[in-house]
Design a protein around this motif. Structure first.
Motif, mmCIF file in Angstrom:
data_model
loop_
_atom_site.group_PDB
_atom_site.id
_atom_site.type_symbol
_atom_site.label_atom_id
_atom_site.label_comp_id
_atom_site.label_asym_id
_atom_site.label_seq_id
_atom_site.Cartn_x
_atom_site.Cartn_y
_atom_site.Cartn_z
ATOM 1 N N ASP A 1 -15.126 -6.147 0.191
ATOM 2 C CA ASP A 1 -16.493 -5.896 0.640
ATOM 3 C C ASP A 1 -17.462 -6.247 -0.484
ATOM 4 O OD1 ASP A 1 -18.671 -5.094 2.096
ATOM 5 O OD2 ASP A 1 -18.078 -3.000 2.294
ATOM 6 N N ASN A 2 -18.375 -7.168 -0.217
ATOM 7 C CA ASN A 2 -19.429 -7.546 -1.155
ATOM 8 C C ASN A 2 -20.734 -7.732 -0.411
ATOM 9 O OD1 ASN A 2 -16.999 -9.216 -2.906
ATOM 10 N ND2 ASN A 2 -18.540 -8.117 -4.083
ATOM 11 N N THR A 3 -21.836 -7.550 -1.108
ATOM 12 C CA THR A 3 -23.149 -7.925 -0.579
ATOM 13 C C THR A 3 -23.942 -8.609 -1.681
ATOM 14 O OG1 THR A 3 -23.171 -5.970 0.861
ATOM 15 C CG2 THR A 3 -25.249 -7.147 0.588
ATOM 16 N N ARG A 4 -24.624 -9.673 -1.316
ATOM 17 C CA ARG A 4 -25.561 -10.325 -2.216
ATOM 18 C C ARG A 4 -26.861 -10.578 -1.458
ATOM 19 N NH1 ARG A 4 -22.393 -8.660 -5.224
ATOM 20 N NH2 ARG A 4 -21.304 -9.710 -6.948
ATOM 21 N N THR A 5 -27.978 -10.476 -2.192
ATOM 22 C CA THR A 5 -29.284 -10.773 -1.617
ATOM 23 C C THR A 5 -29.965 -11.821 -2.487
ATOM 24 O OG1 THR A 5 -29.474 -8.479 -0.836
ATOM 25 C CG2 THR A 5 -31.473 -9.826 -0.817
ATOM 26 N N GLU B 1 -23.791 -5.283 -3.668
ATOM 27 C CA GLU B 1 -22.560 -4.498 -3.527
ATOM 28 C C GLU B 1 -21.378 -5.166 -4.210
ATOM 29 O OE1 GLU B 1 -19.799 -2.678 0.094
ATOM 30 O OE2 GLU B 1 -21.167 -4.364 0.476
ATOM 31 N N ASP B 2 -20.673 -4.357 -4.987
ATOM 32 C CA ASP B 2 -19.385 -4.746 -5.535
ATOM 33 C C ASP B 2 -18.400 -3.615 -5.314
ATOM 34 O OD1 ASP B 2 -19.500 -7.412 -6.836
ATOM 35 O OD2 ASP B 2 -21.150 -6.494 -7.953
ATOM 36 N N THR B 3 -17.119 -3.944 -5.402
ATOM 37 C CA THR B 3 -16.052 -2.959 -5.276
ATOM 38 C C THR B 3 -15.450 -2.724 -6.653
ATOM 39 O OG1 THR B 3 -15.587 -3.731 -3.031
ATOM 40 C CG2 THR B 3 -13.877 -2.420 -4.118
ATOM 41 N N VAL B 4 -15.188 -1.461 -6.980
ATOM 42 C CA VAL B 4 -14.621 -1.124 -8.285
ATOM 43 C C VAL B 4 -13.322 -0.354 -8.101
ATOM 44 C CG1 VAL B 4 -16.904 -1.038 -9.358
ATOM 45 C CG2 VAL B 4 -15.885 1.078 -8.493
ATOM 46 N N LEU C 1 -17.986 -12.521 -9.095
ATOM 47 C CA LEU C 1 -19.172 -13.150 -8.514
ATOM 48 C C LEU C 1 -20.439 -12.564 -9.155
ATOM 49 C CD1 LEU C 1 -20.132 -15.127 -6.227
ATOM 50 C CD2 LEU C 1 -20.391 -13.085 -4.793
ATOM 51 N N PRO C 2 -21.318 -13.394 -9.732
ATOM 52 C CA PRO C 2 -22.550 -12.853 -10.324
ATOM 53 C C PRO C 2 -23.411 -12.140 -9.282
ATOM 54 C CG PRO C 2 -22.210 -15.160 -10.951
ATOM 55 C CD PRO C 2 -21.211 -14.851 -9.869
ATOM 56 N N LEU C 3 -24.182 -11.160 -9.746
ATOM 57 C CA LEU C 3 -25.126 -10.515 -8.839
ATOM 58 C C LEU C 3 -26.231 -11.481 -8.439
ATOM 59 C CD1 LEU C 3 -25.946 -6.888 -10.085
ATOM 60 C CD2 LEU C 3 -24.615 -7.571 -8.091
ATOM 61 N N ASN C 4 -26.694 -12.265 -9.395
ATOM 62 C CA ASN C 4 -27.803 -13.174 -9.169
ATOM 63 C C ASN C 4 -27.270 -14.541 -8.775
ATOM 64 O OD1 ASN C 4 -30.394 -14.175 -9.062
ATOM 65 N ND2 ASN C 4 -30.533 -14.534 -11.257
ATOM 66 N N ILE C 5 -27.530 -14.951 -7.552
ATOM 67 C CA ILE C 5 -27.071 -16.244 -7.060
ATOM 68 C C ILE C 5 -28.206 -17.242 -7.150
ATOM 69 C CG2 ILE C 5 -26.028 -17.471 -5.122
ATOM 70 C CD1 ILE C 5 -24.259 -15.257 -6.297
#
Length: 338
Positions: free
Chosen positions: A214-218, A318-321, A333-337
């Motif tokens: 599960d990931n989210t990027r904006t 969102e990242d999973t730890v 995956l970087p937070l900033n795309i």
């Protein structure tokens, strides 16, 4: 006997129950390595057994680590349990009421979370599968070339799922969210048949050998969007840095929530900070205001703060730890795309 079954049997003895009834597919899979396609009744006791449907018998026999018997009827199953000396029955909290009523006249019944307690702590093998699922999902995301994409939200979601399957996933771990523009302020909206606008929020995951990612990027474009993104990123990063064993889950939620509140957006953070995942995309515990579960090594939990400005836009990261002596982000995956 499997360690998880042994632990559950010890819980049953401590609470004076004779057996534990499971029907949720992923719970049955967790205990036995057999995932039903129709229905199944898994009875955990000194000699565990699964009553499987006729159409599942070949699958069950090939995969189950515990005894399998073909289901005939409720009466036959209940009589066999009674013949085995079963008088009291613990049930999973998710057991359907229609199933519960079949058992309530023959056994003393109470709802217990024994299975949830076992599933909270992931084995190294489980963490490896979640890691692989994350790697597949993140690689697939990077194949989208989002910033140059002229497709619709639906088309992007379709392409992302296709990439994940091509890269080794069995399927997506939940309905992929691709949203943009004003609709990004809806945390769980569905992709629309419209061209991507700004900002772009994508929430996605893959399943690898049964385990979810599960990931989210904006992706943001204006000064106001960047301002909100920076706040969410600070909340995300500081919450992860704060996590350590023996903290309460609600304390992690407070770290993330307080940062957003300090910037004046506390009422725009409208969900919990995270949730555990594994065979299911939502498991326990979670980083929420009410969850006082003590964090332990081996837990795997998402961190996903967000700010949602109704009618304008939303930002979630969102990242999973996985938890060892600290929280370790799964994937790179970087937070900033850009």
């Amino acid at each position: 006997m499997d360690l998880h079954i042994t632990n559950i049997i010890n819980d049953l003895k401590n609470d004076d129950f004779d057996a534990y009834l499971l029907t949720q597919f992923t719970n049955v899979e967790y205990i036995s390595n057999y995932k039903p396609t129709s229905f199944a009744f898994c009875i955990i006791k000194e000699n565990p057994i699964i009553y499987a449907s006729g159409m599942d018998m070949e699958l069950a026999r090939n995969n189950s680590s515990i005894e399998v018997k073909e289901y005939e009827s409720y009466d036959v199953m209940i009589n066999e349990l009674k013949d085995d000396g079963i008088k009291s029955l613990a049930i999973e909290p998710t057991l359907p009421y229609s199933t519960y009523v079949r058992f309530r006249d023959d056994f003393t019944i109470d709802s217990k979370t024994y299975i949830d307690k076992q599933r909270m702590i992931k084995t190294p093998a489980e963490i490896e599968k979640i890691t692989r699922a994350t790697e597949i999902a993140q690689k697939s995301f990077l194949q989208l070339d989002i910033l140059n994409n002229k497709s619709t939200e639906k088309e992007v979601a379709f392409d992302l799922v296709r990439h994940m399957i091509e890269n080794g996933a069995s399927k997506e771990s939940f309905d992929t969210i691709v949203t943009s523009g004003a609709e990004s302020s809806l945390p769980h909206t569905i992709p629309q048949d419209k061209k991507l606008t700004q900002p772009i929020l994508i929430d996605w995951g893959a399943i690898y050998e049964g385990y979810c990612s599960d990931n989210t990027r904006t992706m943001v474009y204006t000064e106001k969007q960047q301002e909100i993104w920076d706040i969410v990123a600070e909340s995300h990063d500081k919450a992860i840095k704060a996590i350590k064993p023996r903290m309460k889950c609600c304390e992690v939620d407070k770290v993330a929530r307080d940062i957003i509140a300090d910037y004046g957006y506390g009422d725009r953070f409208i969900h919990s900070t995270g949730h555990s995942l594994g065979l299911d995309i939502h498991e326990t515990p979670g980083f929420s205001m009410r969850d006082e579960t003590i964090i332990e090594e081996g837990m795997v939990i998402t961190v996903e703060p967000g700010i949602y400005l109704e009618g304008e836009f939303g930002v979630r990261l969102e990242d999973t730890v996985y938890i060892s002596r600290k929280a370790n982000v799964i994937g790179d995956l970087p937070l900033n795309i850009d």
